[in-house]
Write a protein that holds these residues in place. Structure first.
Motif, PDB file in Angstrom:
ATOM      1  N   SER A   7      -5.155 -14.192  -3.413  1.00  0.00           N
ATOM      2  CA  SER A   7      -5.100 -13.119  -4.403  1.00  0.00           C
ATOM      3  C   SER A   7      -4.601 -13.684  -5.719  1.00  0.00           C
ATOM      4  O   SER A   7      -3.716 -14.535  -5.746  1.00  0.00           O
ATOM      5  CB  SER A   7      -4.146 -12.022  -3.940  1.00  0.00           C
ATOM      6  N   HIS A  52      -2.948  -3.678  -9.897  1.00  0.00           N
ATOM      7  CA  HIS A  52      -3.084  -2.461  -9.098  1.00  0.00           C
ATOM      8  C   HIS A  52      -3.390  -2.787  -7.647  1.00  0.00           C
ATOM      9  O   HIS A  52      -4.277  -3.594  -7.360  1.00  0.00           O
ATOM     10  CB  HIS A  52      -4.167  -1.551  -9.675  1.00  0.00           C
ATOM     11  N   GLN A  53      -2.658  -2.132  -6.749  1.00  0.00           N
ATOM     12  CA  GLN A  53      -2.799  -2.427  -5.327  1.00  0.00           C
ATOM     13  C   GLN A  53      -4.160  -2.040  -4.761  1.00  0.00           C
ATOM     14  O   GLN A  53      -4.632  -2.645  -3.808  1.00  0.00           O
ATOM     15  CB  GLN A  53      -1.716  -1.715  -4.527  1.00  0.00           C
ATOM     16  N   ASP A  54      -4.800  -1.023  -5.333  1.00  0.00           N
ATOM     17  CA  ASP A  54      -6.081  -0.584  -4.796  1.00  0.00           C
ATOM     18  C   ASP A  54      -7.267  -1.343  -5.394  1.00  0.00           C
ATOM     19  O   ASP A  54      -8.420  -1.013  -5.127  1.00  0.00           O
ATOM     20  CB  ASP A  54      -6.261   0.919  -4.980  1.00  0.00           C
ATOM     21  N   GLY A  56      -8.431  -5.609  -6.757  1.00  0.00           N
ATOM     22  CA  GLY A  56      -8.086  -6.975  -6.391  1.00  0.00           C
ATOM     23  C   GLY A  56      -8.902  -8.006  -7.111  1.00  0.00           C
ATOM     24  O   GLY A  56     -10.004  -7.737  -7.575  1.00  0.00           O
TER      25      GLY A  56
END
Length: 65
Positions: A7, A52-54, A56
């Motif tokens: 990531s 943002h986690q949602d 990538g």
């Protein structure tokens, strides 16, 4: 060499913006003002994918074996 998928981190933002601009055909010879505005737009767009986690962003890296 082997590769690794990870990531993206905020530290990768400058590299990702650079790659994105190159992909769209921008070069260092382009008009300075236009580049500055484009860089701001690209930074904001790409930063959203990193933080943002949602969403990538993934980085494919070569690693020494």
């Amino acid at each position: 060499m082997k590769t690794s998928l990870r990531s993206a981190k905020i530290d990768d933002l400058d590299l990702l913006v650079y790659i994105d601009l190159l992909n769209e055909g921008y070069t260092s010879n382009s008009e300075e003002v236009a580049i500055t505005e484009e860089i701001k737009k690209h930074r904001n767009k790409i930063e959203n994918f990193i933080v943002h986690q949602d969403k990538g962003t993934l980085i494919l890296e070569e690693i020494e074996s």
